[in-house]
Design a protein around this motif. Structure first.
Motif, PDB file in Angstrom:
ATOM      1  N   LEU A   1     -36.220 -23.209  18.916  1.00 21.51           N
ATOM      2  CA  LEU A   1     -35.011 -23.201  19.738  1.00 21.51           C
ATOM      3  C   LEU A   1     -34.855 -24.492  20.536  1.00 21.51           C
ATOM      4  CD1 LEU A   1     -35.185 -19.494  20.862  1.00 21.51           C
ATOM      5  CD2 LEU A   1     -33.566 -20.535  19.265  1.00 21.51           C
ATOM      6  N   ALA A   2     -35.981 -25.056  20.983  1.00 18.95           N
ATOM      7  CA  ALA A   2     -35.907 -26.321  21.721  1.00 18.95           C
ATOM      8  C   ALA A   2     -35.344 -27.415  20.822  1.00 18.95           C
ATOM      9  CB  ALA A   2     -37.290 -26.706  22.243  1.00 18.95           C
ATOM     10  N   PHE A   3     -35.742 -27.419  19.545  1.00 18.09           N
ATOM     11  CA  PHE A   3     -35.193 -28.400  18.607  1.00 18.09           C
ATOM     12  C   PHE A   3     -33.702 -28.157  18.375  1.00 18.09           C
ATOM     13  CE2 PHE A   3     -39.599 -29.379  17.447  1.00 18.09           C
ATOM     14  CZ  PHE A   3     -39.519 -30.757  17.338  1.00 18.09           C
ATOM     15  N   VAL A   4     -33.330 -26.890  18.260  1.00 19.54           N
ATOM     16  CA  VAL A   4     -31.899 -26.575  18.092  1.00 19.54           C
ATOM     17  C   VAL A   4     -31.115 -27.143  19.269  1.00 19.54           C
ATOM     18  CG1 VAL A   4     -30.186 -24.718  18.091  1.00 19.54           C
ATOM     19  CG2 VAL A   4     -32.255 -24.501  16.710  1.00 19.54           C
ATOM     20  N   GLY A   5     -31.598 -26.887  20.475  1.00 18.44           N
ATOM     21  CA  GLY A   5     -30.923 -27.387  21.665  1.00 18.44           C
ATOM     22  C   GLY A   5     -30.826 -28.899  21.660  1.00 18.44           C
ATOM     23  N   ALA A   6     -31.935 -29.556  21.335  1.00 15.78           N
ATOM     24  CA  ALA A   6     -31.960 -31.024  21.344  1.00 15.78           C
ATOM     25  C   ALA A   6     -30.992 -31.588  20.301  1.00 15.78           C
ATOM     26  CB  ALA A   6     -33.382 -31.518  21.088  1.00 15.78           C
ATOM     27  N   VAL A   7     -31.013 -31.031  19.098  1.00 14.60           N
ATOM     28  CA  VAL A   7     -30.162 -31.550  18.019  1.00 14.60           C
ATOM     29  C   VAL A   7     -28.685 -31.325  18.331  1.00 14.60           C
ATOM     30  CG1 VAL A   7     -29.500 -31.162  15.614  1.00 14.60           C
ATOM     31  CG2 VAL A   7     -31.902 -31.448  16.218  1.00 14.60           C
ATOM     32  N   VAL A   8     -28.364 -30.136  18.806  1.00 15.13           N
ATOM     33  CA  VAL A   8     -26.965 -29.861  19.162  1.00 15.13           C
ATOM     34  C   VAL A   8     -26.510 -30.803  20.272  1.00 15.13           C
ATOM     35  CG1 VAL A   8     -25.442 -28.154  20.241  1.00 15.13           C
ATOM     36  CG2 VAL A   8     -26.960 -27.466  18.396  1.00 15.13           C
ATOM     37  N   GLY A   9     -27.389 -31.009  21.256  1.00 12.29           N
ATOM     38  CA  GLY A   9     -27.073 -31.942  22.340  1.00 12.29           C
ATOM     39  C   GLY A   9     -26.802 -33.344  21.811  1.00 12.29           C
ATOM     40  N   GLU A  10     -27.615 -33.792  20.881  1.00  6.05           N
ATOM     41  CA  GLU A  10     -27.444 -35.135  20.318  1.00  6.05           C
ATOM     42  C   GLU A  10     -26.134 -35.236  19.535  1.00  6.05           C
ATOM     43  OE1 GLU A  10     -30.881 -36.028  18.031  1.00  6.05           O
ATOM     44  OE2 GLU A  10     -32.220 -36.055  19.754  1.00  6.05           O
ATOM     45  N   TRP A  11     -25.784 -34.169  18.852  1.00  8.55           N
ATOM     46  CA  TRP A  11     -24.510 -34.182  18.125  1.00  8.55           C
ATOM     47  C   TRP A  11     -23.368 -34.499  19.059  1.00  8.55           C
ATOM     48  CZ3 TRP A  11     -24.749 -29.090  14.748  1.00  8.55           C
ATOM     49  CH2 TRP A  11     -25.646 -29.310  13.672  1.00  8.55           C
ATOM     50  N   LEU A  12     -23.441 -33.936  20.261  1.00  7.54           N
ATOM     51  CA  LEU A  12     -22.313 -34.041  21.168  1.00  7.54           C
ATOM     52  C   LEU A  12     -22.323 -35.341  21.963  1.00  7.54           C
ATOM     53  CD1 LEU A  12     -22.400 -30.336  22.259  1.00  7.54           C
ATOM     54  CD2 LEU A  12     -20.584 -31.447  20.943  1.00  7.54           C
ATOM     55  N   VAL A  13     -23.469 -35.732  22.489  1.00  2.06           N
ATOM     56  CA  VAL A  13     -23.482 -36.901  23.379  1.00  2.06           C
ATOM     57  C   VAL A  13     -24.568 -37.920  23.032  1.00  2.06           C
ATOM     58  CG1 VAL A  13     -22.421 -35.840  25.382  1.00  2.06           C
ATOM     59  CG2 VAL A  13     -24.884 -35.608  25.014  1.00  2.06           C
ATOM     60  N   GLY A  14     -25.281 -37.755  21.942  1.00  2.00           N
ATOM     61  CA  GLY A  14     -26.422 -38.630  21.696  1.00  2.00           C
ATOM     62  C   GLY A  14     -26.021 -39.985  21.130  1.00  2.00           C
ATOM     63  N   ASN A  15     -26.835 -40.999  21.414  1.00  5.59           N
ATOM     64  CA  ASN A  15     -26.689 -42.250  20.686  1.00  5.59           C
ATOM     65  C   ASN A  15     -27.996 -42.642  19.999  1.00  5.59           C
ATOM     66  OD1 ASN A  15     -28.182 -42.975  22.852  1.00  5.59           O
ATOM     67  ND2 ASN A  15     -26.600 -44.250  23.816  1.00  5.59           N
ATOM     68  N   GLN A  16     -28.940 -41.737  20.028  1.00  8.79           N
ATOM     69  CA  GLN A  16     -30.121 -41.852  19.175  1.00  8.79           C
ATOM     70  C   GLN A  16     -30.750 -40.475  19.015  1.00  8.79           C
ATOM     71  OE1 GLN A  16     -33.459 -43.988  20.686  1.00  8.79           O
ATOM     72  NE2 GLN A  16     -33.346 -43.110  22.733  1.00  8.79           N
ATOM     73  N   GLY A  17     -31.775 -40.399  18.188  1.00 11.94           N
ATOM     74  CA  GLY A  17     -32.399 -39.096  17.932  1.00 11.94           C
ATOM     75  C   GLY A  17     -32.054 -38.588  16.546  1.00 11.94           C
ATOM     76  N   LEU A  18     -32.813 -37.614  16.087  1.00 12.63           N
ATOM     77  CA  LEU A  18     -32.642 -37.112  14.716  1.00 12.63           C
ATOM     78  C   LEU A  18     -31.324 -36.365  14.550  1.00 12.63           C
ATOM     79  CD1 LEU A  18     -36.328 -35.910  14.251  1.00 12.63           C
ATOM     80  CD2 LEU A  18     -35.261 -37.912  13.187  1.00 12.63           C
ATOM     81  N   GLY A  19     -30.871 -35.686  15.599  1.00 13.08           N
ATOM     82  CA  GLY A  19     -29.565 -35.025  15.554  1.00 13.08           C
ATOM     83  C   GLY A  19     -28.461 -36.064  15.406  1.00 13.08           C
ATOM     84  N   TYR A  20     -28.604 -37.142  16.156  1.00  9.74           N
ATOM     85  CA  TYR A  20     -27.652 -38.246  16.056  1.00  9.74           C
ATOM     86  C   TYR A  20     -27.667 -38.828  14.642  1.00  9.74           C
ATOM     87  CZ  TYR A  20     -25.951 -43.041  16.632  1.00  9.74           C
ATOM     88  OH  TYR A  20     -25.299 -44.236  16.470  1.00  9.74           O
ATOM     89  N   LEU A  21     -28.856 -38.996  14.079  1.00  7.45           N
ATOM     90  CA  LEU A  21     -28.992 -39.509  12.712  1.00  7.45           C
ATOM     91  C   LEU A  21     -28.280 -38.603  11.707  1.00  7.45           C
ATOM     92  CD1 LEU A  21     -32.562 -40.888  11.897  1.00  7.45           C
ATOM     93  CD2 LEU A  21     -30.410 -42.118  12.298  1.00  7.45           C
TER      94      LEU A  21
END
Lengths: 272, 276
Positions: free
Chosen positions: A201-221
């Motif tokens: 769940l922590a990864f889900v949260g992190a990836v979803v967060g990156e989708w919305l506002v990230g400029n790096q990270g695996l979700g952003y990728l």
């Protein structure tokens, strides 16, 4: 348990065999799955940008490790932060709520309600409150971790049976003694259950967060890969997340087996 | 009536003095007072239990045996009436660590070793003994219940009978004034129960403490007790108090005497008549 069985050679052998047995079926399944995948892609001549073969994906890591590392670090940090903070707050609050019935009764219904909301629903609010930076990402990872952790913690700290409570009462134990010598121990399997569940769940949260506002990270990728139709990159990001989440989950299982040595592991139901 | 009976007869060795240790005065217990259908579990219970006496409470299921014992141990409050132990209320007695309660199950803490389980009362009560003295005492009592050499075992490694003996040791390790036992052997098989009864006879012989013992097992009650109190069900009332006039020390051979058979038969009939 394993120490008991390992005293007899024949048992060692059988436990080794059962371990092999344990892994046999998943391995067979994996090989078959990858085989069918590869054969399907080849047979139907599916273009790589729609579905690459497993081999293509593995080979594509070559020369990319350097560029993947900072993204991996960013996502790992976010997930770790959310997991740690969410669990710390969730477990502590769960203990307090389990101890004070009034608190539990007044708050618990809302906890149940809130935890059924997907984190994506919170995200726009988080961005309004915290701005476009890593704040909302960390908050998203924390929130996804927090609710299952809280629910498990309440269940764990409430799991002490009536007779044990009566025993402690008959010994004139103080509330604190009952908590520290009994309730805390009974909660440990539930806490581990929370720690395990919340990794994903922590990864889900992190990836979803990156989708919305990230400029790096695996979700952003993943977003970038999607825009570029770079399916190989997308798979690389997914695989990295999968590997780290699984290893982390495994570490928690190992820790639980090591710490909870009184034969009640995993009795903490995987409520979430 | 029970008290008069007791004074008349020539008593076993535990009846040295007729000092009343526990007195129960007009005790009522009603469950669910704040609901539409309150149930009366105990009605006007009056009892006197003497110093060093071993008293059993028997009766058909639902007669409030356990309820009465839990009131004596201040585990649940009675609705009306008074309970006194040497002139103190049950609550004072519990808070003073002057009672030891034994449960239907062993209630061992599974994360503690045998020794740590037996040491639990000292830890909780912060006894005025030193750690070493407490350990020595625990060691001694473990020997008494036949668990020497098992100090470092975990509860899950032990059989049901051994676990129950650990629970006994935990209850016996400190020095309360009264023992309250709620069917401590209910979960055991017949053979183990028999052994535990012998154990208890011997321990009672040795430490001579006022004991109230709840059981649904008539022969166990006859074997162990100075008096047997029969409760009638719904609501629980004292139906009869039977003096067990069999001399102590008792042992296995006691079970094969005519007197034993007579008491057992009489009590069985009495309880069966009450169980409608």
């Amino acid at each position: 348990m394993s120490t008991k069985t390992s005293m007899l050679p024949s048992n060692v052998k059988s436990s080794f065999l059962s371990t092999a047995d344990h892994y046999k079926y998943p391995v067979i399944f994996l090989v078959a799955f990858l085989g069918i995948w590869t054969a399907g892609v080849r047979f139907y001549e599916i273009p790589q940008f729609i579905l690459p073969t497993p081999m293509d994906i593995v080979m594509s890591f070559q020369g990319e490790i350097g560029s993947l590392t900072p993204h991996t670090q960013a996502t790992l940090w976010e997930a770790f932060f959310g997991w740690t903070v969410g669990n710390l707050i969730g477990i502590t609050l769960g203990a307090v709520m389990a101890e004070f019935a009034v608190l539990k009764r007044s708050i618990y219904p809302y906890v149940i309600m809130l935890r059924s909301l997907p984190v994506v629903a919170f995200a726009p609010l988080l961005i309004i409150w915290m701005g476009v930076n890593t704040g909302p990402i960390l908050a998203a990872a924390t929130i996804t971790t927090f609710f299952p952790s809280l629910v498990n913690s309440i269940a764990g700290f409430s799991s002490t049976d009536q007779l044990t409570k009566e025993l402690m009462h008959s010994l004139n134990a103080s509330r604190w003694q009952v908590f520290r010598k009994v309730k805390l121990y009974n909660a440990v399997p539930y806490i581990f259950s929370a720690l395990r569940i919340s990794v994903a769940l922590a990864f889900v949260g992190a990836v979803v967060g990156e989708w919305l506002v990230g400029n790096q990270g695996l979700g952003y990728l993943i977003i970038v890969a999607n825009n570029q139709l770079n399916t190989l990159l997308l798979f690389r990001a997914l695989i990295i997340i999968g590997v780290f989440a699984t290893a982390w989950f495994g570490l928690m299982m190992f820790l639980e087996r090591w710490i909870v040595n009184w034969g009640s592991q995993a009795s903490g139901g995987a409520t979430r | 009536m029970s008290a008069d009976d007791a004074t008349d007869k020539s008593a076993g060795i535990s009846r040295r003095a007729q000092d009343v240790k526990i007195s129960v005065d007009s005790v009522d217990k009603i469950y669910g007072m704040d609901t539409d259908s309150p149930t009366q579990a105990l009605k006007d219970i009056n009892l006197e239990i003497y110093d060093n006496e071993f008293v059993s409470i028997v009766g058909p299921s639902g007669c409030g045996k356990t309820t009465l014992l839990k009131c004596l141990g201040d585990i649940i409050p009675q609705t009306a009436g008074e309970i006194n132990v040497s002139g103190k209320s049950a609550e004072e007695v519990r808070k003073n660590n002057d009672l030891s309660f034994f449960f239907q199950e062993d209630v061992l803490l599974p994360w503690r070793s045998v020794m740590e389980n037996v040491m639990l009362p000292f830890e909780i009560q912060g006894a005025d003994t030193t750690e070493a003295e407490a350990r020595e005492r625990a060691q001694e009592i473990l020997k008494t219940v036949g668990l020497e050499g098992f100090e470092d075992h975990q509860p899950e490694e032990l059989s049901g009978g051994m676990r129950q003996r650990v629970a006994l040791a935990r209850g016996f390790v400190y020095n309360p004034e009264i023992f309250l036992m709620d069917e401590p052997f209910a979960a055991l098989d017949e053979l183990t129960r028999r052994k535990m009864n012998q154990e208890l006879l011997r321990i009672h012989q040795e430490i001579q403490k006022t004991t109230v013992f709840v059981t649904h097992h008539i022969s166990e009650a006859v074997w162990l007790s100075d008096r047997v109190i029969v409760l009638s069900p719904r609501p629980g009332e004292v139906h009869e108090v039977v003096e067990i006039d069999i001399p102590r020390p008792r042992d296995e051979s006691t079970r094969h005497t005519d007197a034993f058979d007579e008491y057992e038969e009489y009590l069985t009939d009495t309880v069966m008549e009450l169980d409608v």
